[in-house]
Scaffold this active site. Structure first.
Site, PDB file in Angstrom:
ATOM      1  N   ASP A 113      -3.147  18.560  39.380  1.00 52.48           N
ATOM      2  CA  ASP A 113      -2.990  18.230  38.345  1.00 52.48           C
ATOM      3  C   ASP A 113      -4.137  19.137  38.128  1.00 52.48           C
ATOM      4  O   ASP A 113      -5.207  19.114  36.978  1.00 52.48           O
ATOM      5  CB  ASP A 113      -4.194  16.315  38.644  1.00 52.48           C
ATOM      6  CG  ASP A 113      -5.195  17.016  39.333  1.00 52.48           C
ATOM      7  OD1 ASP A 113      -5.402  17.734  39.999  1.00 52.48           O
ATOM      8  OD2 ASP A 113      -5.966  15.776  40.171  1.00 52.48           O
ATOM      9  N   ARG A 116      -7.404  21.205  33.901  1.00 50.63           N
ATOM     10  CA  ARG A 116      -6.814  20.239  34.478  1.00 50.63           C
ATOM     11  C   ARG A 116      -6.350  19.376  34.009  1.00 50.63           C
ATOM     12  O   ARG A 116      -6.816  19.365  33.113  1.00 50.63           O
ATOM     13  CB  ARG A 116      -8.355  19.979  34.691  1.00 50.63           C
ATOM     14  CG  ARG A 116      -8.793  18.200  35.625  1.00 50.63           C
ATOM     15  CD  ARG A 116      -8.126  18.211  36.605  1.00 50.63           C
ATOM     16  NE  ARG A 116      -8.851  17.085  37.614  1.00 50.63           N
ATOM     17  CZ  ARG A 116      -8.163  15.960  36.899  1.00 50.63           C
ATOM     18  NH1 ARG A 116      -7.293  16.145  36.712  1.00 50.63           N
ATOM     19  NH2 ARG A 116      -8.255  14.528  37.762  1.00 50.63           N
ATOM     20  N   ASP A 154      -5.379  11.348  37.456  1.00 54.58           N
ATOM     21  CA  ASP A 154      -5.529  11.943  38.651  1.00 54.58           C
ATOM     22  C   ASP A 154      -4.527  11.562  40.074  1.00 54.58           C
ATOM     23  O   ASP A 154      -3.968  10.587  39.873  1.00 54.58           O
ATOM     24  CB  ASP A 154      -7.101  11.229  39.693  1.00 54.58           C
ATOM     25  CG  ASP A 154      -7.873  11.832  40.445  1.00 54.58           C
ATOM     26  OD1 ASP A 154      -7.666  12.882  40.455  1.00 54.58           O
ATOM     27  OD2 ASP A 154      -7.735  10.860  41.133  1.00 54.58           O
ATOM     28  N   THR A 155      -4.362  13.136  40.515  1.00 56.13           N
ATOM     29  CA  THR A 155      -3.375  12.845  41.387  1.00 56.13           C
ATOM     30  C   THR A 155      -4.221  12.949  42.714  1.00 56.13           C
ATOM     31  O   THR A 155      -5.042  13.642  42.959  1.00 56.13           O
ATOM     32  CB  THR A 155      -2.462  14.533  41.810  1.00 56.13           C
ATOM     33  OG1 THR A 155      -3.125  15.768  41.491  1.00 56.13           O
ATOM     34  CG2 THR A 155      -0.964  14.353  39.959  1.00 56.13           C
ATOM     35  N   GLU A 176      -5.532  13.867  46.745  1.00 54.11           N
ATOM     36  CA  GLU A 176      -5.888  15.602  46.996  1.00 54.11           C
ATOM     37  C   GLU A 176      -4.985  15.602  47.878  1.00 54.11           C
ATOM     38  O   GLU A 176      -4.717  15.464  48.913  1.00 54.11           O
ATOM     39  CB  GLU A 176      -7.352  14.887  47.622  1.00 54.11           C
ATOM     40  CG  GLU A 176      -8.323  14.799  45.996  1.00 54.11           C
ATOM     41  CD  GLU A 176      -8.755  15.277  46.171  1.00 54.11           C
ATOM     42  OE1 GLU A 176      -8.691  16.917  45.874  1.00 54.11           O
ATOM     43  OE2 GLU A 176      -8.773  15.341  44.104  1.00 54.11           O
ATOM     44  N   ARG A 204     -13.528  23.689  33.612  1.00 44.98           N
ATOM     45  CA  ARG A 204     -11.948  23.585  33.659  1.00 44.98           C
ATOM     46  C   ARG A 204     -12.094  23.188  32.502  1.00 44.98           C
ATOM     47  O   ARG A 204     -12.258  21.924  31.788  1.00 44.98           O
ATOM     48  CB  ARG A 204     -11.026  22.496  35.304  1.00 44.98           C
ATOM     49  CG  ARG A 204     -11.744  23.057  36.547  1.00 44.98           C
ATOM     50  CD  ARG A 204     -11.207  22.367  36.898  1.00 44.98           C
ATOM     51  NE  ARG A 204     -11.947  21.286  36.939  1.00 44.98           N
ATOM     52  CZ  ARG A 204     -11.639  20.101  38.004  1.00 44.98           C
ATOM     53  NH1 ARG A 204     -10.871  19.490  38.805  1.00 44.98           N
ATOM     54  NH2 ARG A 204     -12.066  19.288  37.876  1.00 44.98           N
TER      55      ARG A 204
END
Length: 285
Positions: free
Chosen positions: A45, A59, A64-65, A67, A112
């Site tokens: 992401d 970002r 949200d992908t 980690e 970001r």
């Protein structure tokens, strides 16, 4: 040239140089009308783009992908983190350039840039990740513009068991939609041509709807309920017709905007309670 004159020239020189720097800084601000070259890949992401003589970190907004780059170097990558990262890298390499769209708050605490990312083929990277089951919806206020649409995409991926949703452990009870009126006692119907939504309480008890919201999913438009109680075995109608006459009706509310519903394409309706839990849905099949 006397000393006073020299100081005056220096003052104006500094002033002009300061103005030029300000213009340059403004010129490096990211714009939603430009295509930017992708310069580096970080994870599923996050990536970098070339912005003038420098780079900017992007970002992905609303998603949200899993980690892959933990602060704890001993921690293992999360399941599907590597797949998401590789998938995003491939799409960005193929596209080469991206166009960005922003919400209310354009950056996060790490400086970001928070953006919806359009690829050269017209696809939206954020949405593709949700469709493939390689990301979850992440909403951080005040950036909520696409919340309802993105939750729809996530739910569809769950139903199709795409990506991470193949594992039932990833789906909590709160993720399951309540789609049948028998479960909640609420029936939701939409007459798109008449721009009229009817909400019916089929139970023997009044339902407090204060703080609830009605959502047109396709247009991502929301009607928020104020203080309201829907009596037992009664209905309330919300109108968005441009010629609606609400003066003599006690059970009809004005959306406050007109032509909400999309008559050319499917436009589901969703009803959420004050806890932001989905109470009822009209599928528009």
């Amino acid at each position: 040239m006397n000393r006073n004159m020299l100081q005056l020239f220096i003052f104006f020189g500094l002033l002009l140089s300061g103005c030029t720097a300000a213009v340059n800084n403004a010129g490096n601000a990211l714009r939603d009308t430009e295509w930017y070259s992708v310069s580096n890949y970080i994870d599923g992401d996050t990536f970098k783009i070339q912005n003038g003589d420098s780079t900017s970190t992007i970002r992905l907004l609303y998603v949200d992908t899993p980690e892959t780059n933990h602060s704890d170097s001993n921690a293992d990558p999360e399941p599907y983190g590597a797949e998401a990262s590789d998938f995003v890298k491939q799409l960005l390499q193929e596209s080469g350039e991206v166009k960005l769209t922003f919400d209310v708050e354009p950056t996060d605490r790490y400086d970001r840039n928070l953006a919806v990312v359009e690829l050269r083929n017209g696809k939206i990277l954020n949405e593709v990740l949700l469709e493939e089951g390689l990301a979850k919806v992440l909403i951080v206020e005040p950036n909520v513009k696409m919340e309802n649409i993105y939750k729809q995409l996530e739910q569809k991926a769950k139903q199709q068991k795409r990506g991470m949703w193949q594992d039932a452990a990833n789906i909590s009870n709160s993720d399951v939609r309540i789609e049948k009126s028998l479960t909640t006692g609420i029936r939701l119907e939409v007459d798109k041509a008449a721009e009229l939504v009817t909400i019916t309480n089929t139970t023997d008890e009044p339902i407090v709807m204060t703080g609830w919201k009605l959502v047109s999913v396709r247009g991502n438009q929301t009607y928020p309920f104020g203080k309201y109680v829907l009596e037992a075995h009664s209905e309330i109608m919300i109108s968005s017709a441009d010629d609606a006459d609400l003066t003599k009706s006690k059970n009809k509310l004005d959306w406050g905007a007109v032509n909400i519903w999309n008559n050319q394409d499917t436009d589901p309706a969703e009803l959420y309670n004050s806890a932001n839990e989905l109470v009822a849905i009209w599928e528009d099949e």
